[in-house]
Motif scaffolding. Structure first.
Motif, PDB file in Angstrom:
ATOM      1  N   ARG A  57      41.302  43.042  35.842  1.00 23.49           N
ATOM      2  CA  ARG A  57      40.854  42.152  36.918  1.00 23.49           C
ATOM      3  C   ARG A  57      41.838  41.016  37.194  1.00 23.49           C
ATOM      4  O   ARG A  57      41.448  39.878  37.431  1.00 23.49           O
ATOM      5  N   SER A  58      43.130  41.334  37.161  1.00 24.02           N
ATOM      6  CA  SER A  58      44.136  40.294  37.389  1.00 24.02           C
ATOM      7  C   SER A  58      44.608  40.300  38.841  1.00 24.02           C
ATOM      8  O   SER A  58      44.591  41.335  39.514  1.00 24.02           O
ATOM      9  N   LYS A  59      45.042  39.128  39.316  1.00 25.87           N
ATOM     10  CA  LYS A  59      45.583  39.024  40.672  1.00 25.87           C
ATOM     11  C   LYS A  59      46.885  39.820  40.791  1.00 25.87           C
ATOM     12  O   LYS A  59      47.181  40.350  41.860  1.00 25.87           O
ATOM     13  N   HIS A  60      47.630  39.883  39.721  1.00 24.99           N
ATOM     14  CA  HIS A  60      48.886  40.629  39.735  1.00 24.99           C
ATOM     15  C   HIS A  60      48.621  42.115  40.028  1.00 24.99           C
ATOM     16  O   HIS A  60      49.294  42.727  40.855  1.00 24.99           O
TER      17      HIS A  60
ATOM     18  N   VAL B 230      47.431  54.595  41.878  1.00 21.63           N
ATOM     19  CA  VAL B 230      46.391  54.988  40.916  1.00 21.63           C
ATOM     20  C   VAL B 230      46.507  54.155  39.642  1.00 21.63           C
ATOM     21  O   VAL B 230      45.508  53.639  39.128  1.00 21.63           O
ATOM     22  N   ILE B 231      47.713  53.983  39.147  1.00 22.50           N
ATOM     23  CA  ILE B 231      47.931  53.186  37.928  1.00 22.50           C
ATOM     24  C   ILE B 231      47.524  51.741  38.171  1.00 22.50           C
ATOM     25  O   ILE B 231      46.825  51.130  37.355  1.00 22.50           O
ATOM     26  N   TRP B 232      47.936  51.178  39.306  1.00 22.39           N
ATOM     27  CA  TRP B 232      47.616  49.776  39.589  1.00 22.39           C
ATOM     28  C   TRP B 232      46.123  49.576  39.814  1.00 22.39           C
ATOM     29  O   TRP B 232      45.574  48.544  39.430  1.00 22.39           O
ATOM     30  N   ALA B 233      45.447  50.555  40.427  1.00 20.39           N
ATOM     31  CA  ALA B 233      43.996  50.459  40.606  1.00 20.39           C
ATOM     32  C   ALA B 233      43.291  50.495  39.250  1.00 20.39           C
ATOM     33  O   ALA B 233      42.362  49.717  38.993  1.00 20.39           O
ATOM     34  N   ARG B 234      43.754  51.381  38.382  1.00 21.94           N
ATOM     35  CA  ARG B 234      43.188  51.458  37.029  1.00 21.94           C
ATOM     36  C   ARG B 234      43.421  50.160  36.273  1.00 21.94           C
ATOM     37  O   ARG B 234      42.522  49.661  35.582  1.00 21.94           O
ATOM     38  N   ASN B 235      44.614  49.596  36.404  1.00 22.14           N
ATOM     39  CA  ASN B 235      44.908  48.315  35.749  1.00 22.14           C
ATOM     40  C   ASN B 235      44.030  47.193  36.292  1.00 22.14           C
ATOM     41  O   ASN B 235      43.567  46.337  35.544  1.00 22.14           O
ATOM     42  N   TYR B 236      43.798  47.209  37.605  1.00 21.14           N
ATOM     43  CA  TYR B 236      42.941  46.172  38.173  1.00 21.14           C
ATOM     44  C   TYR B 236      41.514  46.297  37.641  1.00 21.14           C
ATOM     45  O   TYR B 236      40.884  45.299  37.286  1.00 21.14           O
ATOM     46  N   LEU B 237      41.020  47.512  37.581  1.00 20.54           N
ATOM     47  CA  LEU B 237      39.654  47.714  37.083  1.00 20.54           C
ATOM     48  C   LEU B 237      39.532  47.333  35.612  1.00 20.54           C
ATOM     49  O   LEU B 237      38.474  46.895  35.171  1.00 20.54           O
ATOM     50  N   THR B 238      40.612  47.472  34.870  1.00 18.69           N
ATOM     51  CA  THR B 238      40.593  47.116  33.450  1.00 18.69           C
ATOM     52  C   THR B 238      40.758  45.618  33.239  1.00 18.69           C
ATOM     53  O   THR B 238      40.002  45.007  32.484  1.00 18.69           O
TER      54      THR B 238
END
Length: 101
Positions: free
Chosen positions: A34-37, A24-32
């Motif tokens: 948009r990094s490959k990491h 959930v945290i990583w999905a939220r970070n991706y949506l914020t």
């Protein structure tokens, strides 16, 4: 031998909970960001979550495999599987600590 089954099951359940939170945290970070990491961590988390959910299902829910795992699997195999799950739980605990810090 049931202690190995219990420890492996608890470790697998803990892994599922930790991986759900991390995903959930990583999905939220991706949506914020948009990094490959972030997407890499999310994909890693989802696959590891699937592996642990399947293991938990086999240990507890599946009527054939749960009986087979608790009665026919040699103790040495359970000790090794339990160690892998516990090591994974420790690693995920550190990963969660770093992620939440």
């Amino acid at each position: 031998m049931s202690i190995w089954v219990d420890v492996a099951t608890v470790a697998t359940a803990a892994n599922v909970i930790i991986l759900l939170a991390l995903s959930v945290i990583w999905a939220r970070n991706y949506l914020t960001f948009r990094s490959k990491h972030a997407i890499g961590l999310l994909i890693f988390g989802v696959f590891l979550l699937a592996e642990n959910a399947l293991a938990f299902y086999m240990y507890i829910v599946d009527p054939t495999l749960s009986i087979w795992f608790s009665t026919a699997v040699p103790a040495i195999a359970w000790r090794l599987m339990m160690m892998l799950h516990v090591f994974e739980t420790i690693g995920l605990g550190f990963l969660a600590w770093i992620t939440l810090d």
